[in-house]
Write an enzyme that holds these catalytic residues in place. Structure first.
Site, PDB file in Angstrom:
ATOM      1  N   GLY A 186      34.512  28.381  -7.081  1.00  0.00           N
ATOM      2  CA  GLY A 186      35.650  28.030  -7.283  1.00  0.00           C
ATOM      3  C   GLY A 186      36.166  29.334  -7.950  1.00  0.00           C
ATOM      4  NE  ARG A 187      34.407  30.530 -14.022  1.00  0.00           N
ATOM      5  CZ  ARG A 187      34.808  29.155 -15.394  1.00  0.00           C
ATOM      6  NH1 ARG A 187      36.077  29.869 -16.041  1.00  0.00           N
ATOM      7  NH2 ARG A 187      33.714  28.243 -15.492  1.00  0.00           N
ATOM      8  CD  GLU A 203      29.360  22.445  -4.399  1.00  0.00           C
ATOM      9  OE1 GLU A 203      29.304  22.606  -4.902  1.00  0.00           O
ATOM     10  OE2 GLU A 203      28.940  20.867  -3.590  1.00  0.00           O
ATOM     11  CE1 TYR A 227      35.897  23.873 -21.257  1.00  0.00           C
ATOM     12  CE2 TYR A 227      37.392  25.140 -20.184  1.00  0.00           C
ATOM     13  CZ  TYR A 227      36.330  24.400 -19.851  1.00  0.00           C
ATOM     14  OH  TYR A 227      36.774  23.224 -19.186  1.00  0.00           O
ATOM     15  NE  ARG A 279      38.730  28.221 -17.710  1.00  0.00           N
ATOM     16  CZ  ARG A 279      38.059  29.581 -18.377  1.00  0.00           C
ATOM     17  NH1 ARG A 279      38.428  30.999 -18.594  1.00  0.00           N
ATOM     18  NH2 ARG A 279      36.409  29.827 -18.947  1.00  0.00           N
ATOM     19  CB  CYS A 296      52.326  19.095 -32.318  1.00  0.00           C
ATOM     20  SG  CYS A 296      54.809  19.266 -31.899  1.00  0.00           S
ATOM     21  CD  GLU A 297      46.175  18.455 -30.748  1.00  0.00           C
ATOM     22  OE1 GLU A 297      45.314  19.129 -31.360  1.00  0.00           O
ATOM     23  OE2 GLU A 297      46.567  17.604 -29.862  1.00  0.00           O
ATOM     24  N   GLY A 352      29.534  28.466  -9.802  1.00  0.00           N
ATOM     25  CA  GLY A 352      28.728  28.956 -11.341  1.00  0.00           C
ATOM     26  C   GLY A 352      29.210  30.783 -11.509  1.00  0.00           C
ATOM     27  CE1 TYR A 363      37.528  24.671 -12.841  1.00  0.00           C
ATOM     28  CE2 TYR A 363      37.076  26.898 -12.614  1.00  0.00           C
ATOM     29  CZ  TYR A 363      36.139  25.800 -12.182  1.00  0.00           C
ATOM     30  OH  TYR A 363      35.546  24.958 -11.311  1.00  0.00           O
TER      31      TYR A 363
END
Ligand code: LLP
Length: 415
Positions: A270-271, A268, A311, A307, A337-338, A232, A366
């Site tokens: 990650g980022r 743990e 977000y 991302r 196409c979004e 986190g 990510y």
């Protein structure tokens, strides 16, 4: 002009060789993070279990294996990657609310260190599968401490409304009944309240609740051998704006809050280990003046880095072409196409032209691990750079590979 070398490799030359879009990771930067974390943890009985989901490329996992790190996995696929990269099963912990019977069986057979159990049903299933195999599963309860991580709602996991973990009261009942579990040794606690946290306060609050529960359980005669503090820790996505917590301060909080606990501490992250070590290289396809906005259309898209779309995440963007001195405000968008296929809105950048190379920063976590084939765009190449050298650690997916598992319906069967 912005520096166009990355870990000693010229990004213009690299883009020529490998093409764009392309994820590039610096081995040196990752090793620096590994070292800083290892140094901060000195003196603690601690094991880092890298959160594979952040970046699951085998080359990245190998750097973690080389450092003696374990892995935090959430699927059989992640377990296989970790083991392939040389991470011993005995350093693997398995988190996640939806572990299937098959995945639990595979993890037991592989001999992983610990299951972070997230529901009563999962605990019963683990007991049943372990009993069938005559194996003993080591398990921790993932508690949901009902603490607001103060981060984006979509990456918050520690509030009671979230699907993750179980309430402290429920955890108490599990331990009270644990003598009934013949093949599960329930002897750990686990907590992970969210991701990209830039303040220590929620971490402290969650650890305090966990430590209180630990004391209570120990007093009641339960042996607690490990506390897994989750991941986190946030990183800087926006220079001059985000101020991440210093790793030594984070470890200090862990040290203080878990003071008196004589078991093993698992972490743990990650980022924090990989995000800032990665960039996404992309080229300008064209510039389009719309009715209201000026669009910088690049060859990377939301399928390569989701991302910002998912977000509203900010990623710094740096053009690598010689700077003319003029600047422009652009919406930096991809070809998908979004309307949500957007990397930056109304971002002031040095003026760009078609063919210019850009780097989108802090994409090491990510990024590739959340990529998709949306719009039938092959997965981008991934490259590891290390002190002047580079290695392609995932070749660009070919269109042939992308469609290899599909076929027109020819042989019909009935089920
Ligand atoms: N442990 C558990 C149980 C987790 O669920 C996670 C992340 C981690 C560790 C690692 O968290 P980290 O240190 O990386 O913050 N896709 C989102 C992030 C989702 C994180 C999910 N769980 C993003 O791009 O921001």
């Amino acid at each position: 002009m912005a520096d166009s070398t990355f870990d000693g490799v010229d990004l213009h030359a690299l883009a020529q060789r490998v093409g764009t879009p392309c994820h590039v990771y610096s081995a040196t930067a990752i090793r620096q993070r590994i070292e800083a974390l290892t140094t901060a943890l000195r003196g603690l009985d601690a094991q880092v279990c890298y959160a594979v989901k952040a970046n699951s490329n085998l080359a990245i996992l190998q750097l973690m294996a080389d450092a003696g790190f374990g892995a935090d996995i959430v699927s059989a696929g992640e377990m296989l990657r970790a083991v392939c990269a040389g991470i011993p099963a005995g350093r693997i912990v398995f988190s996640g609310v939806g572990k299937s019977a098959d995945e639990i069986a595979q993890a037991l057979d592989a001999g992983i260190a610990r299951f972070n159990v997230e529901s009563a049903d999962e605990l019963q299933l683990l007991q049943r599968i372990a009993a069938e195999r005559g194996a003993i599963a080591h398990a921790a309860v993932r508690i949901n401490p009902d603490v607001d991580a103060g981060t984006h709602a979509k990456i918050s996991t520690g509030k009671s409304e979230n699907k993750f973990g179980v309430a402290i009261d429920e955890a108490r009942r599990w331990f009270a009944d644990s003598a009934r579990l013949s093949h599960v040794r329930l002897d750990g606690l686990h907590v992970h309240i969210g991701s990209q946290m830039l303040s220590l306060d929620p971490i402290r609050a969650a650890l305090r609740r966990t430590a209180q529960l630990r004391q209570e359980l120990t007093a009641a005669g339960h042996a607690i051998r490990s506390i897994d503090v989750g991941g986190g820790l946030g990183v800087s996505y926006r220079a001059g704006h985000d101020t991440p917590v210093a790793i030594a301060d984070y470890v200090d909080v862990v040290r203080r809050e878990l003071d008196g606990f004589d078991g093993r501490i698992l972490l743990e992250p990650g980022r924090w280990l990989v995000a800032e070590a990665g960039v996404l290289l992309t080229r300008v396809v064209r510039i389009k003046q719309g009715g209201q906005r000026r669009f910088l259309i690049v060859d990377a898209a939301m399928n390569d880095l989701v991302r910002p779309s998912l977000y509203d995440a900010w990623h710094d963007i740096v053009p690598l072409a010689p700077d003319s001195g003029a600047s422009q405000r652009y919406d930096v968008v991809g070809p998908v196409c979004e309307s949500s296929d957007i990397f930056a809105r109304d971002r002031e950048l040095p003026e760009c032209k078609a063919g210019d190379l850009l780097m989108i920063k802090a994409t090491g976590a990510y990024g590739a691990s959340m990529a998709s084939n949306f719009n039938s765009r092959p997965l981008a190449a991934e490259v590891l750079v290390d002190n002047g050298r580079y290695a392609v650690v995932r070749r660009r997916q070919s269109i042939h590979d992308m469609i290899a598992d599909e076929r027109a319906a020819q042989e019909w069967e009935s089920a």
